[in-house]
Design an enzyme around this catalytic site. Structure first.
Site, short mmCIF file in Angstrom:
data_model
loop_
_atom_site.label_atom_id
_atom_site.label_comp_id
_atom_site.label_asym_id
_atom_site.label_seq_id
_atom_site.Cartn_x
_atom_site.Cartn_y
_atom_site.Cartn_z
N TYR A 157 -8.97 13.09 7.28
CA TYR A 157 -10.12 13.97 7.05
C TYR A 157 -11.29 13.59 7.96
O TYR A 157 -11.87 14.44 8.64
CB TYR A 157 -10.54 13.91 5.59
N LYS A 161 -13.12 15.77 11.06
CA LYS A 161 -14.55 16.13 11.10
C LYS A 161 -15.25 15.52 12.32
O LYS A 161 -16.21 16.10 12.84
CB LYS A 161 -15.22 15.71 9.78
#
Ligand SMILES: NC(=O)c1ccc[n+]([C@@H]2O[C@H](COP(=O)([O-])OP(=O)(O)OC[C@H]3O[C@@H](n4cnc5c(N)ncnc54)[C@H](OP(=O)(O)O)[C@@H]3O)[C@@H](O)[C@H]2O)c1
Length: 263
Positions: A157, A161
């Site tokens: 994750y 990002k």
């Protein structure tokens, strides 16, 4: 000075819950027609009905899984068929997975990268050139404070990002007209369904979705947006620190917050 969004069309992905719903409402209040996209059609229909009751705008609902390889092209084709011109693109749909990487479901991780990275790039490729040609447009890519350091326990994750923030900041550097705004917004922990999906809710304060909207609108109305904006003073300070402290310390602190205990 606030830019005029009246009669423009904003495409908002991930508008069936959380930050996306709040963004959709805010753009409607500014007079923008909406295209709202996510998988759960019932939720999108409910959001659309609420917005139509509150604001005199058109809301088109597109139920689509954006993690599949041709999803952006399919969405683009649907909008072309209805002669819908996208003036504002909000790449908000995204999810996180929580756990030690060695224990993660590799296919879910693959979908995470497809949605958070590939769909975002593909949709930007689909709609940004038209904005540049017309000399008007906005692209907001939703990154995260997780983009500022590697996060043990949310390794994939955080990496997706970091990609979003770097990619978007580079586009900011490529766009030379002030009438086309491209920037990343980096929320910290925010009240939404995010942690229900990811698991591993952090302790500590949670921002409200409206705080994210306020940060987005401030950048949209700025004479020249920042390449990337962090939501909240405390998060901005922590992100600033992450770039300055030794990597080993920053990774250990992030791991203390997100790494589940070893089994
Ligand atoms: N909440 C936080 O703490 C936080 C912090 C930093 C960044 N963010 C980022 O903020 C963005 C919005 O998240 P949120 O906090 O509002 O979480 P959320 O409430 O879980 O919303 C996520 C949205 O993405 C949509 N989505 C998920 N998978 C999808 C898929 N395969 N295809 C299309 N749409 C999909 C969901 O709709 P369906 O399930 O109906 O498809 C939902 O509308 C995400 O990019 C997230 O990474 C959140």
């Amino acid at each position: 000075m606030a830019i005029d969004l009246m009669g423009k069309t904003a495409l908002i992905t991930g508008a069936s819950s959380g930050i996306g719903v709040e963004l959709a409402k805010a753009f409607a209040r500014r007079g923008a027609n909406l295209v709202v996209v996510a998988r759960r059609k019932d939720r999108l229909d409910a959001v659309a009905a609420q917005i139509r009751a509150e604001s005199p705008v058109e809301v088109a609902v597109v139920a689509q899984d954006l993690s599949t390889p041709n999803s952006a092209a399919e969405l683009e084709a649907k909008l072309r068929a209805t002669r819908t011109q996208v003036d504002v693109l909000i790449n908000n749909a995204g999810f996180g997975t929580h756990g030690r990487f060695v224990n993660e479901d590799r296919y879910r991780v693959r979908d995470e990268i497809s949605l958070n990275v590939s769909a975002l790039v593909d949709l930007t490729a689909a709609f940004l050139p038209g904005m540049v040609a017309r000399d008007f447009g906005v692209v907001v890519n939703v990154a995260s404070t997780a983009s500022f350091q590697p996060v043990p326990g949310m390794a994939v994750y955080a990496a997706t990002k970091a990609f979003v923030r770097s990619f978007t900041a580079a586009l900011w550097g490529e766009i030379e007209t002030p009438n086309v705004r491209v920037f990343a917004v980096n929320p910290g922990a925010t009240e939404s369904e995010f942690f229900d999906v990811a698991g591993g809710k952090p302790s500590g304060p949670m921002a409200r979705t409206v705080d994210v909207v306020t940060a987005v609108m401030r950048q949209i109305d700025a004479r020249r947006s920042q390449p990337s904006v962090v939501v909240g003073g405390r998060n901005a300070f922590m992100s600033w620190m992450s770039a300055r402290l030794p990597a080993k310390s920053v990774i250990r602190v992030a791991g203390k917050m997100f790494l589940p205990p070893s089994q």
